[in-house]
Scaffold this motif. Structure first.
Motif, short mmCIF file in Angstrom:
data_model
loop_
_atom_site.label_atom_id
_atom_site.label_comp_id
_atom_site.label_asym_id
_atom_site.label_seq_id
_atom_site.Cartn_x
_atom_site.Cartn_y
_atom_site.Cartn_z
N UNK A 68 0.80 -1.22 0.00
CA UNK A 68 0.00 0.00 0.00
C UNK A 68 0.83 1.27 0.00
N UNK A 69 2.09 1.18 0.42
CA UNK A 69 2.99 2.33 0.39
C UNK A 69 3.60 2.46 -1.00
N UNK A 70 4.02 3.68 -1.37
CA UNK A 70 4.71 3.89 -2.62
C UNK A 70 6.21 3.75 -2.38
N UNK A 71 6.88 3.00 -3.26
CA UNK A 71 8.31 2.78 -3.12
C UNK A 71 9.04 3.11 -4.41
N UNK A 72 10.35 3.34 -4.29
CA UNK A 72 11.20 3.58 -5.45
C UNK A 72 12.49 2.77 -5.31
N UNK A 85 10.85 3.46 0.70
CA UNK A 85 9.49 3.99 0.66
C UNK A 85 9.53 5.51 0.53
N UNK A 86 8.66 6.02 -0.33
CA UNK A 86 8.69 7.44 -0.70
C UNK A 86 8.40 8.35 0.49
N UNK A 87 7.46 7.99 1.35
CA UNK A 87 7.11 8.90 2.44
C UNK A 87 8.27 9.10 3.41
N UNK A 88 9.12 8.09 3.54
CA UNK A 88 10.31 8.23 4.40
C UNK A 88 11.31 9.17 3.75
#
Length: 200
Positions: A68-72, A85-88
Motif C-alpha cells: 500500500x505504500x509507494x516505493x522507489x 518507501x517514498x514517504x520516508x
C-alpha cells in the motif's frame, strides 16, 4: 524546479491556482546529486553520465506498490541498489532525519498519499491513534466482548492495551483473574454480575 510560495501580496485566482500546482524539490538524503524528491512525493533521477560516458537524461522515477505504500528503486554512485518507501524519503528531505523511536505517519492513513502536508514523524502510539481516528482500527468496530458485555464506558479495562487501540472487557478481565487466583474455571454468571456492578 518549483516554488511553494510567491512574494506578491495579491494575485488573481488564476495565478493562485497556478502557484498551488508548483512543487518544491529537494535532494534525496544520501543521494544528493543523483535524485531529488518533490513536496508531493515525486522522485526525479537527475541527468548523469555513467562510467562509460553514456549520458542518462533526467527522468521521473517509476514507483511501485509496497503493502500500500509507494516505493522507489534507487542506486548510489557505487552501483549499490536499494528499495525505499517514498514517504520516508520525503520526510528526511523536508523535515529532517528520523528522530529516535519515531515512525513516518500519514495523517489520513492513506498510505499512497505522500503529500508533505499529510506526513510527519511521530511515535508508534500516535500512528495507532491515527488509525483509530480515521476508522481503520479494527478494534474500534468491536462493540461487545465474547460474553456479550458492551465494550464501553466503565466496562473498558484501563490498561496500556487501550493505548494500542485494543479494548478489553473489564468485567470478564476481573472474573478471569479472580478465577485464576482461586484455582477455578471462568464463571460467566459472575462476570455478568460484575458487569452489572460496574455499570449500575
Amino acid at each position: 524546479m518549483g516554488l511553494r510560495t510567491m512574494g506578491s501580496q495579491s494575485m488573481t485566482d488564476a495565478n493562485a491556482e497556478l502557484v498551488a500546482t508548483f512543487e518544491e524539490w529537494r535532494p534525496v538524503l544520501g543521494y544528493e546529486g543523483r535524485y531529488m524528491i518533490s513536496s508531493s512525493g515525486k522522485v526525479m533521477a537527475l541527468e548523469r553520465r555513467d562510467k562509460a560516458g553514456k549520458r542518462w537524461p533526467a527522468k521521473e522515477v517509476a514507483q511501485f506498490d509496497s503493502l500500500g505504500y509507494r516505493g522507489v528503486h534507487l542506486s548510489d554512485a557505487h552501483g549499490k541498489h536499494r528499495n525505499v518507501r517514498v514517504h520516508v524519503l520525503l520526510l528526511e528531505a523536508f523535515v529532517g532525519p528520523r528522530p529516535p523511536g519515531f515512525v513516518a505517519c500519514h495523517w489520513d492513513d492513506n498510505r499512497s498519499n505522500n503529500d508533505l502536508a499529510n506526513l510527519r514523524w511521530d511515535t508508534p502510539r500516535a500512528n495507532r491513534l491515527d488509525a483509530t481516528r480515521n476508522g481503520r482500527n479494527k478494534q474500534t468496530a468491536i462493540t461487545h466482548c465474547p460474553q456479550g458485555h458492551p465494550l464501553e464506558g466503565k466496562n473498558l479495562e484501563a490498561s496500556v492495551l487501550r493505548n494500542k487501540g485494543h479494548r478489553r472487557c473489564r468485567a470478564c478481565g476481573h472474573e478471569t483473574r479472580t478465577a485464576w487466583r482461586q484455582g477455578r474455571q471462568f464463571d460467566k454468571s459472575r462476570a455478568d454480575a460484575r458487569y452489572r456492578w460496574y455499570t449500575s
